[in-house]
Design a protein around this motif. Sequence first.
Motif, mmCIF file in Angstrom:
data_model
loop_
_atom_site.group_PDB
_atom_site.id
_atom_site.type_symbol
_atom_site.label_atom_id
_atom_site.label_comp_id
_atom_site.label_asym_id
_atom_site.label_seq_id
_atom_site.Cartn_x
_atom_site.Cartn_y
_atom_site.Cartn_z
ATOM 1 N N LEU A 92 0.828 -1.214 0.000
ATOM 2 C CA LEU A 92 0.000 0.000 0.000
ATOM 3 C C LEU A 92 0.859 1.258 0.000
ATOM 4 N N LEU A 93 1.932 1.257 0.827
ATOM 5 C CA LEU A 93 2.758 2.462 0.895
ATOM 6 C C LEU A 93 3.541 2.679 -0.401
ATOM 7 N N ALA A 94 4.081 1.601 -0.955
ATOM 8 C CA ALA A 94 4.779 1.730 -2.238
ATOM 9 C C ALA A 94 3.800 2.217 -3.292
ATOM 10 N N GLY A 95 2.567 1.694 -3.249
ATOM 11 C CA GLY A 95 1.547 2.144 -4.192
ATOM 12 C C GLY A 95 1.265 3.617 -4.035
ATOM 13 N N LEU A 96 1.257 4.086 -2.809
ATOM 14 C CA LEU A 96 1.009 5.508 -2.562
ATOM 15 C C LEU A 96 2.135 6.367 -3.142
ATOM 16 N N LEU A 97 3.387 5.954 -2.914
ATOM 17 C CA LEU A 97 4.520 6.720 -3.451
ATOM 18 C C LEU A 97 4.466 6.751 -4.977
ATOM 19 N N PHE A 98 4.246 5.577 -5.568
ATOM 20 C CA PHE A 98 4.147 5.534 -7.027
ATOM 21 C C PHE A 98 2.921 6.301 -7.502
ATOM 22 N N GLY A 99 1.851 6.223 -6.712
ATOM 23 C CA GLY A 99 0.632 6.928 -7.081
ATOM 24 C C GLY A 99 0.861 8.420 -7.144
ATOM 25 N N LEU A 100 1.609 8.963 -6.177
ATOM 26 C CA LEU A 100 1.909 10.394 -6.210
ATOM 27 C C LEU A 100 2.702 10.713 -7.472
ATOM 28 N N TYR A 101 3.660 9.826 -7.787
ATOM 29 C CA TYR A 101 4.451 10.061 -8.988
ATOM 30 C C TYR A 101 3.568 9.999 -10.236
ATOM 31 N N PHE A 102 2.663 9.015 -10.311
ATOM 32 C CA PHE A 102 1.797 8.904 -11.492
ATOM 33 C C PHE A 102 0.843 10.100 -11.600
ATOM 34 N N SER A 103 0.473 10.684 -10.443
ATOM 35 C CA SER A 103 -0.327 11.910 -10.513
ATOM 36 C C SER A 103 0.438 12.983 -11.277
ATOM 37 N N LEU A 104 1.734 13.097 -10.957
ATOM 38 C CA LEU A 104 2.551 14.093 -11.650
ATOM 39 C C LEU A 104 2.642 13.750 -13.136
ATOM 40 N N VAL A 105 2.777 12.450 -13.454
ATOM 41 C CA VAL A 105 2.886 12.038 -14.857
ATOM 42 C C VAL A 105 1.633 12.463 -15.630
ATOM 43 N N GLY A 106 0.452 12.318 -15.010
ATOM 44 C CA GLY A 106 -0.779 12.631 -15.724
ATOM 45 C C GLY A 106 -1.172 14.101 -15.679
ATOM 46 N N LEU A 107 -0.616 14.825 -14.719
ATOM 47 C CA LEU A 107 -1.101 16.181 -14.457
ATOM 48 C C LEU A 107 -1.024 17.111 -15.681
ATOM 49 N N GLY A 108 0.121 17.097 -16.368
ATOM 50 C CA GLY A 108 0.300 17.997 -17.500
ATOM 51 C C GLY A 108 -0.693 17.712 -18.617
ATOM 52 N N LEU A 109 -0.905 16.420 -18.869
ATOM 53 C CA LEU A 109 -1.855 16.023 -19.914
ATOM 54 C C LEU A 109 -3.259 16.508 -19.572
ATOM 55 N N ASN A 110 -3.617 16.371 -18.287
ATOM 56 C CA ASN A 110 -4.945 16.756 -17.849
ATOM 57 C C ASN A 110 -5.155 18.265 -17.980
ATOM 58 N N LEU A 111 -4.131 19.015 -17.612
ATOM 59 C CA LEU A 111 -4.235 20.476 -17.700
ATOM 60 C C LEU A 111 -4.467 20.902 -19.146
ATOM 61 N N ILE A 112 -3.703 20.314 -20.070
ATOM 62 C CA ILE A 112 -3.823 20.709 -21.478
ATOM 63 C C ILE A 112 -5.183 20.307 -22.030
ATOM 64 N N PHE A 113 -5.638 19.083 -21.694
ATOM 65 C CA PHE A 113 -6.954 18.673 -22.188
ATOM 66 C C PHE A 113 -8.045 19.557 -21.591
ATOM 67 N N GLY A 114 -7.925 19.844 -20.312
ATOM 68 C CA GLY A 114 -8.954 20.631 -19.647
ATOM 69 C C GLY A 114 -9.086 22.026 -20.234
ATOM 70 N N VAL A 115 -7.972 22.660 -20.560
ATOM 71 C CA VAL A 115 -8.022 24.038 -21.016
ATOM 72 C C VAL A 115 -8.324 24.123 -22.505
ATOM 73 N N MET A 116 -7.655 23.283 -23.313
ATOM 74 C CA MET A 116 -7.743 23.461 -24.767
ATOM 75 C C MET A 116 -8.618 22.438 -25.454
ATOM 76 N N ARG A 117 -9.069 21.394 -24.718
ATOM 77 C CA ARG A 117 -9.864 20.316 -25.321
ATOM 78 C C ARG A 117 -9.105 19.675 -26.470
ATOM 79 N N ILE A 118 -7.784 19.593 -26.357
ATOM 80 C CA ILE A 118 -7.012 18.860 -27.360
ATOM 81 C C ILE A 118 -6.258 17.746 -26.643
ATOM 82 N N VAL A 119 -6.010 16.681 -27.410
ATOM 83 C CA VAL A 119 -5.398 15.493 -26.839
ATOM 84 C C VAL A 119 -3.919 15.504 -27.182
ATOM 85 N N ASN A 120 -3.084 15.677 -26.181
ATOM 86 C CA ASN A 120 -1.651 15.735 -26.432
ATOM 87 C C ASN A 120 -1.074 14.329 -26.443
ATOM 88 N N LEU A 121 -1.137 13.712 -27.620
ATOM 89 C CA LEU A 121 -0.640 12.346 -27.735
ATOM 90 C C LEU A 121 0.882 12.294 -27.639
#
Lengths: 306, 291
Positions: free
Chosen positions: B6-35
């Motif tokens: 669970l704790l390792a999952g939490l650490l990796f989970g925080l990291y994966f949040s960072l991995v997805g964050l930029g993509l989410n921001l761009i999709f949210g603002v511009m409605r474009i998919v940054n492949l």
Amino acid sequence: MPKALRHVLFTLVPVVVAFALLPSVYSNQLLLFNFVIYLALTQGFNIIYGFTGYLPFGYVGFFGAGAYGFALAVMHLHFPPLAALGVGAVAAVLLGLVLTPLLRLSGAYFAIANLAASQAVFLIVSNPNLTAITKGPYGISLSGVFSPGFTYGVAVAILAATLGLVIYLRNSRFGLALQAIREDAISAGMAGINVVLSRTIAWLLSALVAGLVGGVFAWYISVFYPETVFDLGVSIFAIVFALFGGTATILGPILGVIILYGIYNVIGISTPQYFQLIYGVLIVGLVLFLPEGLVSIFKRRGIDVP
Amino acid sequence: MIEYTLLAGLLFGLYFSLVGLGLNLIFGVMRIVNLAHGDFLMLGAFFAYWLFHLLGPNPLISLFLAFLLFALIAYPLYFLLVPRLLSARDPEMLSIILFFGLSQVLEALAVIGFGTSERSLPGQLLGHGPVQILGQNFPAAWATSGIASALAVVFVYFYLYRTRLGYLTRAVMVHHEEAVSTGINVHRVSAIAFGIGLALAAVAGVFAPFMLGSITPAMGIDITITSFAVIVVGSLGNPLGTVLGGIIYGISLMMMQTYLSSWANLLPYLLLIGILLVRPSGLLGRQVRRA
């Protein structure tokens, strides 16, 4: 002369005759076979994207399902190759049926879910736990049914049938209904089109084409790995070729394959990274400056493109 | 065992949040998919690798340099690509293809610049020895990456909810046309969001050699799909949702790796399809998805 007949005479006949005769004057049959494969796949993609507007990023999943359906039927059931080809097609259509609920999604959601689905199928097929059935990651060898000359003919026949299907869609009420759904599903429903049924049929037809092509591919090369037939590059080639030429036409995807796959074979194999660079720039430029494809140059001048 | 997972999952989970964050921001603002999202992450990873072998700074310094550099590149890139794209008939669909083309260009440039071999950085760079959290020992690199990722998420939250520019950004997210008509310079706001989005991908890339194993120019597409799984599980256009998605993803990944390891790499795909079919707006989504 009716339009449909003109389309057959100007697109189907020259392409099929050319690819039927070329092996007797040009010795690299594998290259010609790959052209036939991509011509058919690109048209299969055209059926779903061009006519209904769904972008199947994981289109290669059906190709892989066809290849594995063929291979498993030959290995485990000892079917003759032509019957096994039917099994491959059925496998692809079944996968299409399983994935039908994805059609509820739209736009980018559908494209991404479909991509994920094809990767999931790949990971299942290549999983070492299933080695007894699919040979897992170690690949498949079907040397017993290897017969390139005959297989090439089958591939050309599949291409002819696919082109015929697209010509039918281009000239029929059903094809028109699909395009109406693409433009506005609600209005199309109001006009009496059965939206869900029509696009499910288009989806399964598109899966059927990819399944047949995948099966004949497995038959022709007869030794392959899961990465070969589930390579995302296959989907992407089909998508880019079709868009480059212009979707919802018959000529567009043909032009796209001949030009872009031609370039790929000239420079892509010796220096793949430079090809990838040019290819990427070409795609970006295409979307920015010619989003409707090459044929839109003619269409703008009022020329009817088949 | 379960606490460790669970704790390792939490650490990796925080990291994966960072991995997805930029993509989410761009999709949210511009409605474009940054492949090309994963490819920007890959470039960030190679930037950290290259900088380390050139000057040998700590990755935590490379992180700020990567953020600045990528934000500066992204700003003009926005004006080169996006306004023209948004004027097309179906920008969301075409953006997939456009950014796929861009990802090809980036991957080719990385191959030309760095070759195709796998590269890695030593884990000791982010701290020595194991770190103890609640009685479990973890590599220091995991803990550092997890904490840095959490700080990056807090930074984005602060930007969106506590600054004027963030306020305007949220206005564009909610309704593009209304934002234009109230006099917001939508292109400037979007370009800044685009810059932050790509810069966050590069920052996630700096930690990639420690969290994702060795780096190669071809790693982009897998990361893009993982990012999609993370942000779809959360919900599109909501940074808090991305954190939730990341943690769910991280914990499920660790669970799969511990108890069902040979099928673990199926997880992002199944999670993605499942959530899309059952709840397309994501777990924290309120609005109805645009059909």
